[in-house]
Design an enzyme around this catalytic site. Structure first.
Site, PDB file in Angstrom:
ATOM      1  N   GLU A   1       0.844  -1.196   0.000  1.00  0.00           N
ATOM      2  CA  GLU A   1       0.000   0.000   0.000  1.00  0.00           C
ATOM      3  C   GLU A   1       0.880   1.248   0.000  1.00  0.00           C
ATOM      4  O   GLU A   1       2.105   1.164   0.181  1.00  0.00           O
ATOM      5  CB  GLU A   1      -0.914  -0.010   1.218  1.00  0.00           C
TER       6      GLU A   1
ATOM      7  N   ARG B   1      37.590  -4.362 -27.883  1.00  0.00           N
ATOM      8  CA  ARG B   1      37.721  -2.907 -27.898  1.00  0.00           C
ATOM      9  C   ARG B   1      39.191  -2.505 -27.757  1.00  0.00           C
ATOM     10  O   ARG B   1      39.833  -2.814 -26.743  1.00  0.00           O
ATOM     11  CB  ARG B   1      36.906  -2.305 -26.755  1.00  0.00           C
TER      12      ARG B   1
ATOM     13  N   ILE C   1      32.633  -0.328 -18.277  1.00  0.00           N
ATOM     14  CA  ILE C   1      33.486  -1.005 -19.256  1.00  0.00           C
ATOM     15  C   ILE C   1      33.031  -0.694 -20.675  1.00  0.00           C
ATOM     16  O   ILE C   1      33.850  -0.436 -21.571  1.00  0.00           O
ATOM     17  CB  ILE C   1      33.494  -2.527 -18.997  1.00  0.00           C
TER      18      ILE C   1
ATOM     19  N   GLU D   1       9.846  -7.455  -2.735  1.00  0.00           N
ATOM     20  CA  GLU D   1       9.873  -8.618  -1.837  1.00  0.00           C
ATOM     21  C   GLU D   1      10.768  -8.376  -0.628  1.00  0.00           C
ATOM     22  O   GLU D   1      11.382  -9.288  -0.075  1.00  0.00           O
ATOM     23  CB  GLU D   1      10.357  -9.891  -2.539  1.00  0.00           C
TER      24      GLU D   1
END
Length: 393
Positions: A130, A271, A343, A369
């Site tokens: 709620e 890369r 990264i 939760e």
């Protein structure tokens, strides 16, 4: 083999991973750019394939139409489904086992809601949280007042996850009268019941086809036969659901982290900056090394907690161990996502990049939760009452 998973768990792991890689991951960017929504033909194919593979009602015994998997096997399945973004892994029916215990004494409830839920013909959503009662579930203000053979339900519920895909609620309220006044009770409430009002559907950080609307229940009248279990049983059932969901969250976070490490590692090797792959840079190596180490620790905690559940160990100890798994795995995955964005650099800030999507999506796993702070309270309470050896030795 870093963890001695049983052969059946390894088989499930391979089967679900293949499904995720071949059928779900290719649709992530399409879903992201379409508010989480894929064409119905695609979603129908995913649902059909999941069922064909046996990904449905995993916790339910085979005699009731489920797979009858152990918690460890369920964790392995959830981990693989966690590797995909945009909640595309939410393509199967997953009736929680607490519902069988709660409804076993009612043929009406089993035939009306539970068995159709197991078959995938009906779908539930949880109306618990709620506006002023989140982690403190006992602070809910929703009420259930007995009126003859009925109950009259009132209250407003927030973050009702997947309500747009459901046809009934599990509604939690405090009893307004009777011997159990002030205690909690759960009720099945069909969506079309008079007095159920959709207030609004807020937008969230993630782009999921499953929404989290706000509903108001205005003098909603349901038969007493819709009450789940006895008066006062509601909080116990909710705690059982929380344990089940926390294990699923921990497992999915491990899957997300594993995917991020794979993707970031592949990018770092390809890369080239300053004449060599960035994978050769110590700064990148440290981020990947920390991520892999933390993933392994989270996975070991999650698997061990699952084994404890399967062994039928003390439920109060399990409550703390499920909290540990959820706490560690969710915070680990958030750190891994942050490193992965770094990264990838500028690419990591693009919505078409898996790191950007997980960076947003994983944030809620430290909230729903039970927040990380609530998990820490549960763990500390378990330590005070039962000692360290009961929880971790």
């Amino acid at each position: 083999m870093p963890y001695p998973l049983p052969a059946n768990a390894r088989a499930w792991q391979a089967k679900v991973r293949g499904f995720v890689d071949a059928e779900l991951i290719p649709h992530e960017v399409e879903a992201e750019m379409s508010d989480g929504v894929l064409p119905e033909a695609v979603r129908a194919r995913h649902r059909w394939m999941a069922r064909e593979l046996g990904i449905h009602a995993l916790a339910i015994p085979k005699e009731l139409g489920g797979q009858g998997l152990t918690m460890l096997e369920q964790v392995v399945v959830a981990e693989q489904l966690g590797r995909v973004t945009n909640a595309l892994g939410w393509c199967y029916s997953s009736t929680p086992p607490w519902m069988l215990e709660a409804c076993a004494g009612s043929a009406h409830q089993m035939e009306t809601w539970v068995k159709p839920n197991i078959r995938g013909d009906r779908h539930e959503c949880y109306a618990i949280t709620e506006e002023h009662a989140g982690s403190d579930v006992d602070a809910i203000q929703a009420t259930a007042r007995r009126d003859g053979q009925d109950y009259v339900l009132n209250g407003e519920k927030w973050h009702v996850t997947s309500a747009n895909h459901a046809d009934h609620f599990i509604f939690q309220a405090k009893l307004a009268d009777g011997a159990q006044a002030g205690q909690h009770a759960l009720f099945f409430v069909d969506m079309e019941t008079p007095g159920v009002v959709l207030v609004r559907t807020p937008a969230y950080m993630h782009n999921y086809a499953a929404h989290h609307p706000i509903y108001r229940f205005e003098n909603v009248r349901v038969p007493a036969a819709n009450r789940i279990g006895a008066e006062g049983d509601g909080m116990g059932f909710t705690h059982a659901w929380f344990r089940y969901e926390r294990m699923g969250i921990a497992a999915r976070c491990c899957g997300a982290a594993a995917r991020l490490i794979d993707e970031a590692t592949a990018f770092a090797k390809a890369r080239v900056q300053f004449g060599k792959p960035i994978a050769d840079q110590q700064a990148i190596q440290f981020m990947l090394a920390d991520s892999l180490t933390e993933l392994w620790a989270a996975r070991l905690i999650t698997y061990r907690a699952a084994e404890a559940i399967d062994a039928g160990e003390d439920v109060k100890v399990l409550h703390a161990q499920c909290a540990m798994a959820k706490l560690h795995a969710s915070e680990m995955a958030n750190r891994v996502a942050d490193r992965a964005v770094q990264i990838f650099g500028g690419r990591g800030y693009m919505r078409e990049n898996v790191a950007e999507r997980f960076f947003r999506e994983l944030r809620v796993d430290r909230i729903w939760e039970g927040t990380s702070e609530i998990q820490r309270l549960i763990i500390a309470n378990g330590l005070y009452k039962r000692g360290q050896r009961a929880l971790v030795e």
